[in-house]
Design a protein around this motif. Structure first.
Motif, PDB file in Angstrom:
ATOM      1  N   PHE A  92       1.089   5.251   0.084  1.00 25.64           N
ATOM      2  CA  PHE A  92      -0.151   6.632   0.826  1.00 25.64           C
ATOM      3  C   PHE A  92       0.870   7.757   0.827  1.00 25.64           C
ATOM      4  CE2 PHE A  92      -0.984   3.564   3.568  1.00 25.64           C
ATOM      5  CZ  PHE A  92      -2.274   3.233   3.632  1.00 25.64           C
ATOM      6  N   SER A 126      -4.210  10.453  -0.443  1.00 29.93           N
ATOM      7  CA  SER A 126      -4.285   8.923  -1.053  1.00 29.93           C
ATOM      8  C   SER A 126      -3.755   8.061  -1.583  1.00 29.93           C
ATOM      9  CB  SER A 126      -4.546   9.481  -3.356  1.00 29.93           C
ATOM     10  OG  SER A 126      -3.490   9.821  -3.586  1.00 29.93           O
ATOM     11  N   LEU A 127      -4.449   6.628  -1.343  1.00 30.82           N
ATOM     12  CA  LEU A 127      -3.952   5.223  -1.829  1.00 30.82           C
ATOM     13  C   LEU A 127      -3.843   4.776  -2.689  1.00 30.82           C
ATOM     14  CD1 LEU A 127      -3.205   3.162   0.375  1.00 30.82           C
ATOM     15  CD2 LEU A 127      -5.990   2.565   0.791  1.00 30.82           C
ATOM     16  N   GLU A 184       1.316  -0.913   0.291  1.00 24.04           N
ATOM     17  CA  GLU A 184      -0.076   0.299  -0.224  1.00 24.04           C
ATOM     18  C   GLU A 184       0.626   1.184   0.151  1.00 24.04           C
ATOM     19  OE1 GLU A 184      -2.294  -0.544   3.857  1.00 24.04           O
ATOM     20  OE2 GLU A 184      -4.041  -0.849   2.170  1.00 24.04           O
ATOM     21  N   ALA A 213       0.182   5.433   6.540  1.00 24.79           N
ATOM     22  CA  ALA A 213      -0.081   7.446   5.985  1.00 24.79           C
ATOM     23  C   ALA A 213       1.193   7.642   7.340  1.00 24.79           C
ATOM     24  CB  ALA A 213      -1.699   7.625   6.071  1.00 24.79           C
TER      25      ALA A 213
END
Length: 636
Positions: free
Chosen positions: A292, A301-302, A290, A347
């Motif tokens: 960020f 946003s991801l 993932e 994040a």
């Protein structure tokens, strides 16, 4: 395995790249010390770096100190590349700040130390060039205590300073004056240690050396080492200090990998490689991550991507393939959309804000061959992945692409990269300052369904814009229940606000304002795009009602120069309408601090070498914005 991610930082020409070479030589990584002047160093790999003898991009090399692997990050010293320094600062466990024994504490040195202290990065100081004529010791220590930080403690002293045979010797803390100096520094940095000192019947029984290590590791004390990167004098003592004083933090190996992307490279075949500083977890090939990202407007946003390959620095610039343990710096391939500043795994790894002020200059860049226009846009987008602050954007009046810059040297770098990597020759228009607009007063607007409105959309939307504190940027708030709109509708309104305010009546971004959503509602099948359309219409009317004032960026500056050049330098400052806030001279060197419009900085800086025979030091950074009431400039 333990890792120490170590930054080497300095004002340009203080000798940080030479120190990197000496550390690698002493560690057996290279068989001879490279020369910056000859372009034979390990870390300056770009052709432009070798040609100009300066560091432009951060470079990573590794060496071993016992069971400790040190990832050494060599950073730029020139102020035009301060953004590259910022990216490195976010991933450091410790730092060595290099100060010239001849030039002393320079303008950029102060900026770097101030930032290191703010971040709490454990920092040692290496005083370089003790073999050069004009090198100083006691006088320089007083200067450092006054202009850098009083929390310094010399660990070595110089024998034969100012000569090629200059050597260093360890400071003997058995001497009463040296011991008292150490105690004075440490009691100032820890109230508990001060209490223990006051209670002790014999202060020499205190474990002050452990206290020095503890204070250094939390950034409250700064051991100082003298030496010469060219001759090697004092570098072994510095290496011992790195091992003793700088922390190799324990990392959590379990759980998903988490870290920060601080550099992006492109190979000749176009493959993208991300440099990731891992704070936790182990990164392995074929792992899905993932990623960020925080936009310039502040939204997060991801995205997700699959890592196809992982390399870890092992010896010098060489790497080994496999997995990357926590604490290491990994070179990961396969993340096609990754950018500098992205966070991996969480994040929380995203930096809250920039450490240094963003660029205040911009210029339109054109392809010499008109057929390269599309290729140029793609190439600039690629460069923005490595340096987001370049921020390629359309200049709406000319229809060409504009880029943001810190200074004129950066133009040469952009042109060189475009020519060497993409085969595109470019030319630049004259650099201009990036102004801003601020609203003059508050204004409100309401689109209410069921009543006359500019559109027939079955929705209600109310907005208010009002001035906010200088420097606050755009503050966007909801004064309604979040559940009154779907997420897509909320996002559409916010996107419309942020996009519309990028260009005010005079073409500059509208900022330092608060925009609030004051009313919402809808009936039936309303699309997010309809909210976006209404938001833009409301903003158009509010901006016209509130009015805006254009503000010009004003930079504060610090200037050092040979005192005999004072007359010419002051005359040039007057020509640039600079405001001088302080002026003095010492030991044949003149010092001036003040402020001038950012628009004038480049012109003044280009005149300095001829006025001072190339012996000036000039540092300028954004201080504030001043209003332009009459004939404000339009972006064109």
């Amino acid at each position: 395995m333990n890792f120490l991610n170590l930054g080497i930082l300095a004002h340009v020409d203080a000798g940080k790249t030479s120190l990197t070479e000496r550390l690698l030589f002493n560690a057996g990584i290279i068989d001879r010390v490279g020369s910056v002047d000859q372009g034979s160093t390990q870390t300056d790999s770009m052709e432009l770096e070798r040609r100009r003898g300066i560091t432009i991009q951060s470079a990573v090399v590794a060496f071993a100190l016992g069971d400790l692997t040190v990832n050494l990050i060599d950073t730029p010293g020139h102020t035009d590349f301060i953004a590259e320094v910022e990216r490195a600062l976010h991933v450091l466990d410790g730092a060595v700040l290099v100060v010239s024994a001849v030039e002393g504490v320079q303008a950029q040195t102060r900026v770097l130390m101030r930032t290191l202290k703010r971040l709490g990065v454990p920092t040692l100081v290496f005083v370089n060039k003790i073999d050069r004529r004009g090198a100083r010791e006691d006088d320089l220590l007083r200067e450092m205590a006054e202009h850098l930080t009083p929390a310094i403690l010399p660990m070595t002293t110089v024998v034969g300073i100012g000569g090629i045979e200059a050597q260093v010797a360890p400071v003997s803390f058995d001497q009463p004056e040296r011991f008292d100096q150490a105690i004075e520094r440490l009691t100032a940095g820890n109230d508990d240690f001060l209490a223990a000192y006051l209670d002790a019947s014999d202060p020499r029984g205190l474990d002050w050396q452990s206290e020095l290590t503890a204070q250094t590791r939390r950034g409250a004390a700064h051991p100082v080492y003298f030496g010469s990167a060219v001759t090697g004098a004092g570098v072994e003592a510095l290496t011992a200090g790195i091992r003793r004083f700088l922390p190799a933090p324990a990392r959590e190996a379990d759980g998903p990998p988490q870290g920060t992307v601080f550099k992006v490279e492109h190979s000749e075949t176009g493959r993208k490689t991300a440099y990731i500083r891992l704070r936790a977890g182990t990164l392995v090939p074929r792992e899905r991550l993932e990623v960020f990202r925080r936009s310039p407007e502040g939204t997060v946003s991801l995205d997700a991507g699959k890592v196809t390959g992982v390399e870890v620095f092992a010896s010098g610039a060489g790497t080994t393939t496999g997995s990357a343990p926590p604490g290491s710096i990994a070179k990961a391939s396969g993340l096609t959309d990754v950018r500098i500043g992205d966070a991996v795994g969480s994040a929380a790894e995203l930096a809250d804000r920039g450490l240094f002020t963003p660029p205040t200059l911009e210029t339109v860049v054109r392809a010499v061959d008109r057929n390269d226009k599309i290729a140029l846009a793609k190439a600039l987008t690629s460069l923005a992945e490595r340096d987001p602050l370049v921020d390629p954007h359309l200049d709406e009046v000319s229809g060409q692409t504009a880029v943001r810059l810190y200074g004129e040297v950066q133009k040469e770098v952009v042109a060189s990269l475009l020519a060497e990597e993409f085969g595109i020759a470019v030319r630049f228009e004259q650099t201009r300052a990036i102004h801003i607009e601020r609203p003059n007063q508050a204004a409100e607007a309401l689109h209410e369904m069921g009543r006359w409105a500019p559109t027939s959309h079955a929705l209600t939307l109310g907005l208010r814009i009002e001035p906010a504190e200088p420097g606050s940027g755009l503050v966007y708030e909801l004064e309604v229940e979040r559940g009154s709109l779907t997420r897509a509708m909320r996002n559409a309104v916010e996107e419309a606000v942020r996009t519309r305010l990028r260009r005010g009546p005079h073409g500059w971004e509208i900022t330092d304002c608060r925009v609030a959503v004051t009313a919402t509602g809808y009936l039936g099948p309303v699309k997010p795009g309809q909210f976006r359309e209404v938001a833009v219409l409301l903003l158009d009317g509010m901006i016209e009602e509130a009015g805006t004032t254009v503000y010009a960026p004003v930079n504060r500056f610090e200037l050092e120069f040979p005192h005999r050049s004072s007359g010419a330098v002051v005359a040039a400052l007057i020509d640039c309408r600079a405001m001088i806030n302080g002026q003095f001279s010492a030991n044949g060197v003149g010092y001036i601090r003040g402020a001038m419009d950012a628009e004038s900085v480049n012109g003044f800086e280009s005149r300095l070498p001829s006025l001072t025979r190339g012996r000036s030091v000039f540092l300028a950074e954004l201080d504030h914005y001043r209003p332009i009431r009459t004939n404000p400039p339009r972006r064109s």
